[in-house]
Design a protein around this motif. Sequence first.
Motif, mmCIF file in Angstrom:
data_model
loop_
_atom_site.group_PDB
_atom_site.id
_atom_site.type_symbol
_atom_site.label_atom_id
_atom_site.label_comp_id
_atom_site.label_asym_id
_atom_site.label_seq_id
_atom_site.Cartn_x
_atom_site.Cartn_y
_atom_site.Cartn_z
ATOM 1 N N THR A 174 -10.723 -37.758 -19.099
ATOM 2 C CA THR A 174 -10.387 -39.009 -19.140
ATOM 3 C C THR A 174 -11.504 -39.949 -17.854
ATOM 4 N N THR B 218 -14.320 -40.132 -20.965
ATOM 5 C CA THR B 218 -14.064 -40.931 -22.613
ATOM 6 C C THR B 218 -14.682 -42.373 -21.768
ATOM 7 N N ARG B 219 -13.972 -42.748 -19.929
ATOM 8 C CA ARG B 219 -13.756 -44.170 -19.671
ATOM 9 C C ARG B 219 -15.184 -44.154 -19.180
ATOM 10 N N HIS B 220 -15.965 -43.761 -18.571
ATOM 11 C CA HIS B 220 -17.477 -43.795 -17.914
ATOM 12 C C HIS B 220 -18.837 -43.331 -18.328
ATOM 13 N N ASN C 107 -8.571 -47.429 -12.127
ATOM 14 C CA ASN C 107 -10.033 -47.928 -11.711
ATOM 15 C C ASN C 107 -10.188 -49.395 -10.928
ATOM 16 N N ALA D 124 -8.112 -37.597 -25.907
ATOM 17 C CA ALA D 124 -8.880 -38.463 -25.179
ATOM 18 C C ALA D 124 -8.149 -39.369 -26.162
ATOM 19 N N ILE E 21 -9.624 -43.531 -26.309
ATOM 20 C CA ILE E 21 -10.420 -44.841 -26.308
ATOM 21 C C ILE E 21 -10.371 -46.236 -25.967
ATOM 22 N N PRO E 22 -9.819 -46.967 -24.953
ATOM 23 C CA PRO E 22 -9.118 -47.812 -25.111
ATOM 24 C C PRO E 22 -9.649 -49.469 -25.636
ATOM 25 N N ASP F 255 -7.528 -45.801 -19.491
ATOM 26 C CA ASP F 255 -8.080 -43.696 -20.124
ATOM 27 C C ASP F 255 -7.278 -42.806 -20.319
ATOM 28 N N VAL G 269 -4.717 -40.084 -16.106
ATOM 29 C CA VAL G 269 -5.143 -41.370 -17.022
ATOM 30 C C VAL G 269 -5.845 -41.438 -15.043
ATOM 31 N N SER H 23 -5.264 -39.276 -21.336
ATOM 32 C CA SER H 23 -5.681 -37.912 -22.508
ATOM 33 C C SER H 23 -4.291 -37.383 -21.830
#
Length: 181
Positions: free
Chosen positions: A146, A149-151, A40, A87, A89-90, A65, A37, A67
């Motif tokens: 992670t 997926t987030r960025h 951020n 992973a 998705i939030p 985020d 994780v 995984s």
Amino acid sequence: MQAVVLRKFGDPEVLRYEEVPTPIPGPGEVLVRVHAVSVNRTLVKKKRQDGGGYGVGLPLVLGVDPSGVVVAVGEGVTQPQRGARVAIIPMVGCGTCPSCQAGNETACRQLRIIGLHRWGGYAEYIVVPARNTFAIPDGLSFADATIITRHFPMAFGEARKAQLQAGEWVLVMGAAGALGS
Ligand SMILES: [Zn+2]
């Protein structure tokens, strides 16, 4: 399970490592053992300091985020299966409104975000809707999954909005956050 729990806003020392009940996946949900994780700037540090204006309720487990590996599945879940590397998705939409039905959950008026409005990935385990999980390809680490997926969606969306073509170059104005990457 062990989790980092936020019970009041403030500096990093308000984060406490606690023993809390391991969540149980309900219908349509899966239980994931967290392997990675991220931290951020906006979605973790700002929330910890003062909530960041996101309507955060306490106590809260941060971490948008995660995984990891699916270790249990709730009623009606056929995918992913136990043992799958996923992973997460939030963005969690209501699932029933026109936006959600069209596959555009980010436009859902009841949008909830993992790690802001429901407990996130700073824990050994997390329960999430099965539809929020995506298989991690073999050879890709949990940490890479992670971060991608987030960025990646933000950077990809901006490149698409700019109608970037093959062979063109991009000037990155600030090397920080999703846009900068
Ligand atoms: Zn919706």
